[in-house]
Design a protein around this motif. Structure first.
Motif, PDB file in Angstrom:
ATOM      1  N   UNK A   1       0.859  -1.139  -0.039  1.00 35.92           N
ATOM      2  CA  UNK A   1       0.061   0.027  -0.019  1.00 35.92           C
ATOM      3  C   UNK A   1       0.768   1.152  -0.039  1.00 35.92           C
ATOM      4  N   UNK A   2       2.238   0.970   0.725  1.00 35.23           N
ATOM      5  CA  UNK A   2       2.792   2.414   0.740  1.00 35.23           C
ATOM      6  C   UNK A   2       3.513   2.679  -0.622  1.00 35.23           C
ATOM      7  N   UNK A   3       3.520   1.688  -1.605  1.00 31.74           N
ATOM      8  CA  UNK A   3       4.164   2.113  -2.908  1.00 31.74           C
ATOM      9  C   UNK A   3       2.981   2.992  -3.645  1.00 31.74           C
ATOM     10  N   UNK A   4       1.740   2.615  -3.404  1.00 32.37           N
ATOM     11  CA  UNK A   4       0.763   3.387  -4.278  1.00 32.37           C
ATOM     12  C   UNK A   4       0.502   4.704  -3.397  1.00 32.37           C
ATOM     13  N   UNK A   5       0.902   4.953  -2.253  1.00 35.94           N
ATOM     14  CA  UNK A   5       0.738   6.246  -1.589  1.00 35.94           C
ATOM     15  C   UNK A   5       1.883   7.079  -2.099  1.00 35.94           C
ATOM     16  N   UNK A   6       2.885   6.590  -2.314  1.00 29.98           N
ATOM     17  CA  UNK A   6       4.050   7.305  -2.906  1.00 29.98           C
ATOM     18  C   UNK A   6       4.339   7.486  -4.060  1.00 29.98           C
ATOM     19  N   UNK A   7       3.361   6.699  -4.844  1.00 34.24           N
ATOM     20  CA  UNK A   7       3.152   6.921  -6.390  1.00 34.24           C
ATOM     21  C   UNK A   7       3.260   8.430  -6.990  1.00 34.24           C
TER      22      UNK A   7
ATOM     23  N   UNK B   1      13.550   3.222   5.413  1.00 33.17           N
ATOM     24  CA  UNK B   1      14.831   2.299   5.281  1.00 33.17           C
ATOM     25  C   UNK B   1      15.602   2.163   6.429  1.00 33.17           C
ATOM     26  N   UNK B   2      15.821   3.117   7.090  1.00 37.71           N
ATOM     27  CA  UNK B   2      16.367   3.011   8.576  1.00 37.71           C
ATOM     28  C   UNK B   2      15.612   1.933   9.398  1.00 37.71           C
TER      29      UNK B   2
ATOM     30  N   UNK C   1      12.689   0.128   1.500  1.00 39.35           N
ATOM     31  CA  UNK C   1      11.582  -0.656   1.046  1.00 39.35           C
ATOM     32  C   UNK C   1      11.289  -0.801  -0.332  1.00 39.35           C
ATOM     33  N   UNK C   2      12.100  -1.716  -0.810  1.00 39.47           N
ATOM     34  CA  UNK C   2      12.054  -2.200  -2.194  1.00 39.47           C
ATOM     35  C   UNK C   2      10.704  -2.502  -2.773  1.00 39.47           C
ATOM     36  N   UNK C   3       9.810  -2.937  -2.186  1.00 42.16           N
ATOM     37  CA  UNK C   3       8.846  -3.641  -2.616  1.00 42.16           C
ATOM     38  C   UNK C   3       7.675  -2.134  -3.053  1.00 42.16           C
ATOM     39  N   UNK C   4       7.842  -1.479  -1.793  1.00 45.24           N
ATOM     40  CA  UNK C   4       6.939   0.045  -2.088  1.00 45.24           C
ATOM     41  C   UNK C   4       7.778   0.815  -3.387  1.00 45.24           C
ATOM     42  N   UNK C   5       9.155   0.816  -3.291  1.00 43.90           N
ATOM     43  CA  UNK C   5       9.662   1.610  -4.529  1.00 43.90           C
ATOM     44  C   UNK C   5       9.405   1.113  -5.812  1.00 43.90           C
ATOM     45  N   UNK C   6       9.567  -0.270  -5.759  1.00 43.79           N
ATOM     46  CA  UNK C   6       9.495  -0.893  -7.076  1.00 43.79           C
ATOM     47  C   UNK C   6       8.271  -0.624  -7.704  1.00 43.79           C
ATOM     48  N   UNK C   7       6.884  -0.974  -6.884  1.00 48.80           N
ATOM     49  CA  UNK C   7       5.692  -0.719  -7.285  1.00 48.80           C
ATOM     50  C   UNK C   7       5.244   0.608  -7.493  1.00 48.80           C
ATOM     51  N   UNK C   8       6.086   1.744  -6.618  1.00 52.58           N
ATOM     52  CA  UNK C   8       5.659   3.024  -7.138  1.00 52.58           C
ATOM     53  C   UNK C   8       6.321   3.462  -8.408  1.00 52.58           C
ATOM     54  N   UNK C   9       7.530   3.126  -8.689  1.00 55.90           N
ATOM     55  CA  UNK C   9       8.222   3.523  -9.786  1.00 55.90           C
ATOM     56  C   UNK C   9       7.926   2.711 -11.149  1.00 55.90           C
ATOM     57  N   UNK C  10       7.631   1.405 -10.700  1.00 55.37           N
ATOM     58  CA  UNK C  10       6.874   0.581 -12.007  1.00 55.37           C
ATOM     59  C   UNK C  10       5.341   1.268 -12.389  1.00 55.37           C
ATOM     60  N   UNK C  11       4.592   1.737 -11.611  1.00 56.80           N
ATOM     61  CA  UNK C  11       3.301   2.243 -12.155  1.00 56.80           C
ATOM     62  C   UNK C  11       3.676   3.819 -12.403  1.00 56.80           C
ATOM     63  N   UNK C  12       4.519   4.475 -11.982  1.00 53.70           N
ATOM     64  CA  UNK C  12       4.763   5.953 -12.296  1.00 53.70           C
ATOM     65  C   UNK C  12       5.506   5.762 -13.818  1.00 53.70           C
ATOM     66  N   UNK C  13       6.414   4.687 -14.024  1.00 55.72           N
ATOM     67  CA  UNK C  13       6.719   4.627 -15.474  1.00 55.72           C
ATOM     68  C   UNK C  13       5.688   4.115 -16.542  1.00 55.72           C
ATOM     69  N   UNK C  14       4.811   3.412 -15.976  1.00 59.17           N
ATOM     70  CA  UNK C  14       3.504   3.004 -16.604  1.00 59.17           C
ATOM     71  C   UNK C  14       2.643   4.109 -17.136  1.00 59.17           C
TER      72      UNK C  14
ATOM     73  N   UNK D   1       4.975   6.488   7.320  1.00 55.18           N
ATOM     74  CA  UNK D   1       3.800   6.731   6.887  1.00 55.18           C
ATOM     75  C   UNK D   1       3.228   7.901   7.039  1.00 55.18           C
ATOM     76  N   UNK D   2       3.477   8.668   8.201  1.00 53.02           N
ATOM     77  CA  UNK D   2       3.141   9.851   8.637  1.00 53.02           C
ATOM     78  C   UNK D   2       3.447  10.956   7.878  1.00 53.02           C
ATOM     79  N   UNK D   3       4.844  10.641   7.478  1.00 49.61           N
ATOM     80  CA  UNK D   3       5.493  11.622   6.634  1.00 49.61           C
ATOM     81  C   UNK D   3       4.960  11.486   5.076  1.00 49.61           C
ATOM     82  N   UNK D   4       4.852  10.387   4.640  1.00 48.17           N
ATOM     83  CA  UNK D   4       4.239  10.139   3.417  1.00 48.17           C
ATOM     84  C   UNK D   4       2.750  10.892   3.385  1.00 48.17           C
ATOM     85  N   UNK D   5       2.099  10.727   4.552  1.00 46.52           N
ATOM     86  CA  UNK D   5       0.539  11.258   4.329  1.00 46.52           C
ATOM     87  C   UNK D   5       0.840  12.869   4.587  1.00 46.52           C
ATOM     88  N   UNK D   6       1.875  13.447   5.205  1.00 48.99           N
ATOM     89  CA  UNK D   6       1.977  14.725   5.302  1.00 48.99           C
ATOM     90  C   UNK D   6       2.338  15.357   3.819  1.00 48.99           C
TER      91      UNK D   6
END
Length: 332
Positions: free
Chosen positions: A104-110, A145-146, A152-165, A274-279
């Motif tokens: 879900x984080x991947x689609x939040x940061x997409x 990451x810390x 968070x490679x799953x989130x990043x891969x989902x976010x970048x792959x969907x952004x490229x799509x 997650x709080x930073x992403x929502x911000x």
């Protein structure tokens, strides 16, 4: 001018589309013991069958000769098919591996990744609030990451792959059903070949777990196409700014399912990330709404000024900047 009833219908279609994408983590576990790659192959095969029947019923085939005569568009379709297969496959694996929250984080940061690609690839210029949102999003990734001990490679891969799509789809400029048909057509033979190979190895889940399980695997085409149809119906009835807000429904539902239904752990560092992403998303939403209001006010002033001078017909429609818009329907 869209009627009020059309607007309400569009809103319901949009909520339906993003709601279905948000609840789809409940569906993928039902397909076990099929593995993620087999589920992905079924999704490709049955999606083409379902979408093909839909296009046949709607008699929407005129785009195929034009696409076939354009090597550039065929190349873009191939890239889009490859990227969305990575996105779909990883998402299915993540859900069935008990990593719904990270998915879900991947689609939040997409939306943040989409904005970053707009700057790097399309040379777009960002407003200060957008820069701030991207910076906060980057800080969120560092915190996570810390906390994870690794990115968070799953989130990043989902976010970048969907952004490229989304970027590829923007350049392709095909309708939702047409694009899905073309993308799944590219992957149909490899997907079917993989399923045949699994059958030859005796490891194919389809048919070995009973008729009900086989029907569920076949229904992956419906699960893929129905939200897309609802999304298309919403897109022609409501402003992009509304769709931009609705797009957060899907990862929100996924996050809540991960925490409340699948009972995934949420240590303090994950909450902080997650709080930073929502911000960051709040900053983007506030900036987009403010800019949209200013654009509407400027358009109203221009129309009023033109009307007083008798030149109202020369006033063009002002573009309303959308929220971080779903450049393409989510690839859940």
């Amino acid at each position: 001018m869209k009627t009020e009833s059309e607007g309400r219908a569009g809103l319901l279609y949009g909520i339906g589309a993003y709601g279905m994408w948000g609840l789809v983590p409940l569906f993928w576990p039902l397909l076990k013991p099929a593995g993620a790659v087999e589920i992905l192959a079924h999704r490709m095969v049955w999606s083409l069958v379902f979408v093909g029947l839909a296009l046949l019923a709607l008699r929407r085939w005129s785009w195929i000769p034009e696409l076939a005569r354009s090597p550039r568009k065929l190349a873009l379709i191939t890239v889009a098919a490859a990227v969305i297969s990575v996105n779909w496959g990883l998402y299915i694996w993540s859900v069935n591996a008990g990593k719904v929250v990270e998915a879900s984080l991947g689609y939040f940061i997409n939306p943040l990744v989409t904005i970053a690609l707009g700057v790097l690839v399309l040379k777009e210029r960002l407003r200060p609030a957008q820069w701030a949102a991207v910076g906060v999003g980057f800080a969120a990734v560092l915190v996570l990451a810390i906390g994870y001990g690794q990115p968070p490679w799953i989130s990043l891969t989902l976010a970048f792959s969907f952004a490229i799509y989304g970027l590829v789809k923007k350049k392709l400029n095909l309708g939702g059903l047409e694009s899905l048909a073309a993308e799944t057509a590219v992957l149909f033979l490899p997907a079917l070949g993989y399923l045949i190979w699994l059958g030859a190895q005796g490891t194919l889940a389809f048919g070995s777990e009973g008729a009900g399980h086989a029907a569920l695997l076949a229904s992956t085409g419906i699960v893929t196409a129905v939200p897309l149809v609802c999304f298309g119906a919403a897109a022609i009835r409501v402003p992009l700014s509304t769709l931009g807000l609705l797009q957060y429904l899907a990862p929100t539902f996924q996050f809540l399912l991960g925490v409340l239904y699948f009972h995934e752990a949420m240590p303090p560092e994950r909450w902080a990330g997650f709080s930073l992403v929502w911000l960051a998303l709040t900053l983007l939403t506030w900036d987009a709404l403010r800019t949209a209001r200013r654009s509407r006010a400027a358009m109203a002033e221009a129309v009023a000024a033109a009307a007083t001078t008798g030149a109202a017909t020369e006033v063009g429609a002002a573009a309303q900047p959308p929220l971080p818009a779903p450049a393409a329907p989510p690839g859940r």
